[in-house]
Design an enzyme around this catalytic site. Sequence first.
Site, PDB file in Angstrom:
ATOM      1  N   ASP A  34       0.742  -1.309  -0.029  1.00 52.21           N
ATOM      2  CA  ASP A  34      -0.040   0.102  -0.028  1.00 52.21           C
ATOM      3  C   ASP A  34       0.777   1.283   0.118  1.00 52.21           C
ATOM      4  OD1 ASP A  34      -2.215   1.459   0.203  1.00 52.21           O
ATOM      5  OD2 ASP A  34      -2.589   1.259   2.287  1.00 52.21           O
ATOM      6  N   HIS A  51       2.815   3.170  -8.846  1.00 56.01           N
ATOM      7  CA  HIS A  51       2.799   1.512  -9.103  1.00 56.01           C
ATOM      8  C   HIS A  51       4.022   0.914  -9.685  1.00 56.01           C
ATOM      9  CE1 HIS A  51      -1.206   1.802  -7.609  1.00 56.01           C
ATOM     10  NE2 HIS A  51      -1.904   2.443  -8.652  1.00 56.01           N
ATOM     11  N   LEU A 145      11.493 -20.334  -2.363  1.00 56.45           N
ATOM     12  CA  LEU A 145      10.308 -19.315  -1.928  1.00 56.45           C
ATOM     13  C   LEU A 145       9.242 -19.686  -3.202  1.00 56.45           C
ATOM     14  CD1 LEU A 145       9.479 -16.801  -0.232  1.00 56.45           C
ATOM     15  CD2 LEU A 145      10.284 -15.568  -2.279  1.00 56.45           C
TER      16      LEU A 145
HETATM   17  C1  FPP Z   1      -2.049   0.195  -3.116  1.00 56.81           C
HETATM   18  O1  FPP Z   1      -1.852   1.371  -3.284  1.00 56.81           O
HETATM   19  C2  FPP Z   1      -1.582  -0.777  -4.105  1.00 56.81           C
HETATM   20  C3  FPP Z   1      -2.244  -1.383  -5.104  1.00 56.81           C
HETATM   21  C4  FPP Z   1      -3.622  -1.172  -5.396  1.00 56.81           C
HETATM   22  C5  FPP Z   1      -1.443  -1.971  -6.235  1.00 56.81           C
HETATM   23  C6  FPP Z   1      -0.078  -2.864  -5.874  1.00 56.81           C
HETATM   24  C7  FPP Z   1       0.384  -3.037  -6.952  1.00 56.81           C
HETATM   25  C8  FPP Z   1       1.846  -2.972  -7.403  1.00 56.81           C
HETATM   26  C9  FPP Z   1       2.792  -2.792  -6.138  1.00 56.81           C
HETATM   27  C10 FPP Z   1       2.676  -3.138  -8.701  1.00 56.81           C
HETATM   28  C11 FPP Z   1       2.079  -4.292  -9.314  1.00 56.81           C
HETATM   29  C12 FPP Z   1       2.296  -5.530  -9.091  1.00 56.81           C
HETATM   30  C13 FPP Z   1       3.038  -6.366  -9.821  1.00 56.81           C
HETATM   31  C14 FPP Z   1       2.826  -7.949  -9.318  1.00 56.81           C
HETATM   32  C15 FPP Z   1       3.980  -6.053 -10.644  1.00 56.81           C
HETATM   33  P1  FPP Z   1      -2.513   2.575  -3.418  1.00 56.81           P
HETATM   34  O2  FPP Z   1      -2.541   2.911  -4.962  1.00 56.81           O
HETATM   35  O3  FPP Z   1      -3.791   2.194  -2.887  1.00 56.81           O
HETATM   36  O4  FPP Z   1      -1.881   3.986  -2.613  1.00 56.81           O
HETATM   37  P2  FPP Z   1      -2.552   4.759  -1.883  1.00 56.81           P
HETATM   38  O5  FPP Z   1      -3.482   4.501  -1.028  1.00 56.81           O
HETATM   39  O6  FPP Z   1      -1.588   5.669  -1.513  1.00 56.81           O
HETATM   40  O7  FPP Z   1      -3.460   5.586  -2.942  1.00 56.81           O
END
Ligand code: FPP
Length: 260
Positions: A34, A51, A145
């Site tokens: 997150d 992201h 893993l």
């Molecule tokens: C939450 O942060 C994150 C997500 C919804 C996506 C997580 C994805 C990745 C880390 C990258 C893609 C994954 C792979 C497998 C390559 P948020 O966007 O909700 O952050 P915020 O709460 O600060 O808005």
Amino acid sequence: MWKKWFSKKDNQEQTSYNNIDSARIPKHVAIIMDGNGRWAQKRGFPRTLGHRAGAETLREVVKASAEIGIQVLTAYAFSTENWRRPDEEVSLLMSLLADYLDNEIAELEQNNVQIRFIGKIDELAPTLQKKIEKAQAQTAHNTGLILNLAVNYGGRTEILRAVKIISEQVLNKELELQDINESTIEENLYTVNLPAPDLLIRPSGDFRISNFLLWQMAYTEFWFTEINWPDFKPEHLVQAIYEFQQRERRFGGIKNTKKR
Ligand code: FPP
């Protein structure tokens, strides 16, 4: 082995982290990745860049987890609720996942990592489904893993799915009602045959479970940090493991009592 991740820490902290007990490494670590959006916004970047940076962090954390000797790492990449985000963000997340599968398999192979997916994979684009199948098949023989990526995953949906499978077995007279127990549910979750998470890591200062591994996390230890996911480093993983090892896990019992 942890030292290399602590170049900037003072000696006392390094000593603590160097005292990690290698015999008590959590078997299964779950991570809610997150804070990508906040990380980007703070820097005046579009959320999508957050992201991208988050995907880079995942690469580093997978490598470190394999090195540390964690058996299973489950990372929340996309929830059943994330479809509510703007189309542009959803497409970017899907293409990041596709890129990850195109570019990372060789490295996963090198690190003896087996990749698996949990979630409603059959609802993803057919091209992405093919990449997922290929990556799973290609790494299935690896013995290190297990990297479990949660994509289009929701804990409630997972439990609902298990209930439906079990109900069908009862209706078809393959299973008696009185024979349904906790193992029956576990055997019908996506995580079948995996240990329950010992440790959940949630960065970015929110204290929520967000529909992640609801059944499996009944006795998981939670570790929170203010750091946003793109800034998360292997040293934070080691710090979480160190603090996990200071906790007393009682699983509903009391200290030093015999199990029934
Ligand atoms: C939450 O942060 C994150 C997500 C919804 C996506 C997580 C994805 C990745 C880390 C990258 C893609 C994954 C792979 C497998 C390559 P948020 O966007 O909700 O952050 P915020 O709460 O600060 O808005």
